[in-house]
Scaffold this active site. Structure first.
Site, mmCIF file in Angstrom:
data_model
loop_
_atom_site.group_PDB
_atom_site.id
_atom_site.type_symbol
_atom_site.label_atom_id
_atom_site.label_comp_id
_atom_site.label_asym_id
_atom_site.label_seq_id
_atom_site.Cartn_x
_atom_site.Cartn_y
_atom_site.Cartn_z
ATOM 1 N N LYS A 1 0.808 -1.210 0.000
ATOM 2 C CA LYS A 1 0.000 0.000 0.000
ATOM 3 C C LYS A 1 0.852 1.276 0.000
ATOM 4 O O LYS A 1 0.338 2.371 -0.179
ATOM 5 C CB LYS A 1 -0.929 0.004 1.210
ATOM 6 C CG LYS A 1 -2.012 -1.072 1.150
ATOM 7 C CD LYS A 1 -2.959 -0.976 2.326
ATOM 8 C CE LYS A 1 -4.071 -2.012 2.228
ATOM 9 N NZ LYS A 1 -5.011 -1.927 3.368
ATOM 10 N N ALA B 1 -0.302 4.771 14.051
ATOM 11 C CA ALA B 1 -1.177 3.660 13.668
ATOM 12 C C ALA B 1 -2.250 3.423 14.716
ATOM 13 O O ALA B 1 -1.991 3.486 15.921
ATOM 14 C CB ALA B 1 -0.351 2.388 13.483
ATOM 15 N N TYR C 1 -14.021 3.277 18.801
ATOM 16 C CA TYR C 1 -12.790 4.021 18.534
ATOM 17 C C TYR C 1 -12.366 4.828 19.761
ATOM 18 O O TYR C 1 -11.186 4.882 20.110
ATOM 19 C CB TYR C 1 -13.008 4.946 17.340
ATOM 20 C CG TYR C 1 -11.840 5.842 17.010
ATOM 21 C CD1 TYR C 1 -10.699 5.335 16.402
ATOM 22 C CD2 TYR C 1 -11.872 7.203 17.302
ATOM 23 C CE1 TYR C 1 -9.625 6.147 16.087
ATOM 24 C CE2 TYR C 1 -10.807 8.031 16.994
ATOM 25 C CZ TYR C 1 -9.692 7.498 16.387
ATOM 26 O OH TYR C 1 -8.625 8.310 16.096
ATOM 27 N N LYS D 1 -8.773 4.360 21.820
ATOM 28 C CA LYS D 1 -7.801 5.431 22.053
ATOM 29 C C LYS D 1 -7.568 5.655 23.551
ATOM 30 O O LYS D 1 -6.432 5.817 24.007
ATOM 31 C CB LYS D 1 -8.284 6.722 21.402
ATOM 32 C CG LYS D 1 -8.014 6.803 19.909
ATOM 33 C CD LYS D 1 -6.521 6.786 19.620
ATOM 34 C CE LYS D 1 -6.204 7.030 18.165
ATOM 35 N NZ LYS D 1 -4.740 6.950 17.899
ATOM 36 N N SER E 1 -11.546 11.106 8.737
ATOM 37 C CA SER E 1 -11.803 12.398 9.383
ATOM 38 C C SER E 1 -12.350 13.416 8.382
ATOM 39 O O SER E 1 -13.194 14.254 8.724
ATOM 40 C CB SER E 1 -10.538 12.941 10.052
ATOM 41 O OG SER E 1 -9.533 13.198 9.088
#
Length: 360
Positions: A53, A94, A182, A186, A224
């Site tokens: 990628k 990451a 998410y 975090k 985002s």
């Protein structure tokens, strides 16, 4: 922010070319951070789970022999040993981009076992590699504004929102609003990182970006940017996340991709930096954001919230701690939104409004 130049002298390293490892190099912030570091003349070790990628990014990075690409997976202990070897600092960008999960039995156990535990383990695997490398002077951890709330335990808006205003984990588990997986990922990864860093003598800095917008290098539109532009795209999943952010913060805070990457490097280089730093260039209420988007991208399907909106920002999202070190923002809200729209037009994610071929 003053540019550091190509050769950075530090104690015991005078005249040497510094090298930094960037995890998540194929993501929005990671890919731009690699480019920014190379432009400053640093050696960069870019990691990716799938090095294939990286191919489309190589011409955009233009790193030459100062760029090395490593295959590394946070789930595999020891996977980052070669990538961080000889580096002076690590940018841990990451992260899992899981926002939610399909409803299932024992959802809490599923999320804990299959998303949160691997995210925590991955962060610790990287930090263990940093300990073994012995050369790492500092690690900059990319957190998220999703870990911050503008509401106190009494439900009232706080006047000033700073790095201490952390979202309570039990509240996230109980409410399960859009993006809750998410948020937990975090929160728990950052908590584990600071604990491990304290116990193992690692100099760890956490940067807390608000919603990031602007240009992008990735072949797909970053999450985002999709969130930020959801009022004009009509994407219900990302618009729900935007609304959840607004409900938690009382506003939408934004920062340009170049500014957030400059802030990462600034905090890596600044000797007195310590702890957590919010990075926010501008805030506005949802209605103001929608009005601005409508002016820049006229469309009939603009998404306006059916919920009652406040006329003014109830809480100031403060990045004073970062600015007090001398950091200055380069881009304002107009440029952030215009560049986000422009990039999405170029990628075919948006169509020219009203068949206006001269746009943007």
């Amino acid at each position: 922010m003053e540019d550091s130049g190509k050769l950075v002298e530090s104690e015991g390293n005078k005249g040497a070319l510094l090298s930094f490892c960037v995890t998540g190099s194929t993501g929005y912030i990671g890919s731009w951070l690699v480019k920014s570091l190379l432009q400053r003349g640093y050696i960069v070790h870019a990691t990716a789970r799938d090095p294939g990628k990286v191919t489309c990014l190589l011409p955009l990075w233009n790193g030459g022999d100062r760029l090395k690409v490593f295959k590394a997976d946070l789930k595999e202990e020891g996977s980052f040993d070669e990538a961080v070897k000889g580096c002076h600092g690590v940018f841990h960008v990451a992260a899992s981009m899981e926002f939610s999960v399909i409803a299932k039995d024992n959802i809490e156990n599923y999320v804990q076992s299959y998303i949160l535990d691997p995210a925590i383990k991955g962060t610790l695997n990287l930090l263990k590699a940093c300990v073994r490398a012995k050369s790492i002077k500092r690690v900059v951890f990319t957190s998220s504004i999703s870990t911050i709330t503008a509401k106190g335990i009494n439900g009232r808006w706080k006047t000033i929102v700073d790095e201490s205003c952390q979202t309570p984990m039990d509240h996230v588990w109980n409410m399960k609003t859009s993006g809750w997986v998410y948020v937990l990922s975090k929160l728990l990864s950052e908590k584990a990182a600071f604990k491990f860093a304290d116990e193992n003598g690692i100099d760890l800095i956490s940067i807390i970006p608000t919603t990031v917008g602007g240009l992008f290098l990735t072949p797909t539109v970053p999450a985002s940017v999709r969130v930020l532009l959801s009022p004009i795209t009509g994407d219900s999943e990302f618009n729900a996340i935007l609304q959840a952010v607004h409900n938690r913060m009382g506003s939408i805070s934004v920062v340009h991709i170049e500014d957030i990457c400059n802030a990462h490097i600034f905090l890596m280089e600044h000797t007195t930096a310590k702890g957590q730093y919010i990075c926010s260039a501008h805030s506005c209420v949802m209605s103001q954001l929608v009005d601005s988007l409508a002016l820049m991208y006229p469309c009939s399907g603009i998404q306006r919230s059916s919920e009652e909106q406040q006329d003014s920002i109830p809480s100031e999202v403060s990045s004073e701690k970062l600015k007090s070190l001398g950091f200055a923002y380069k881009y304002g809200p107009k440029e952030i939104l215009q560049q986000s729209i422009s990039s999405c037009l170029q990628h075919g994610y948006l169509k020219n409004p009203s068949n206006n071929d001269s746009y943007p």
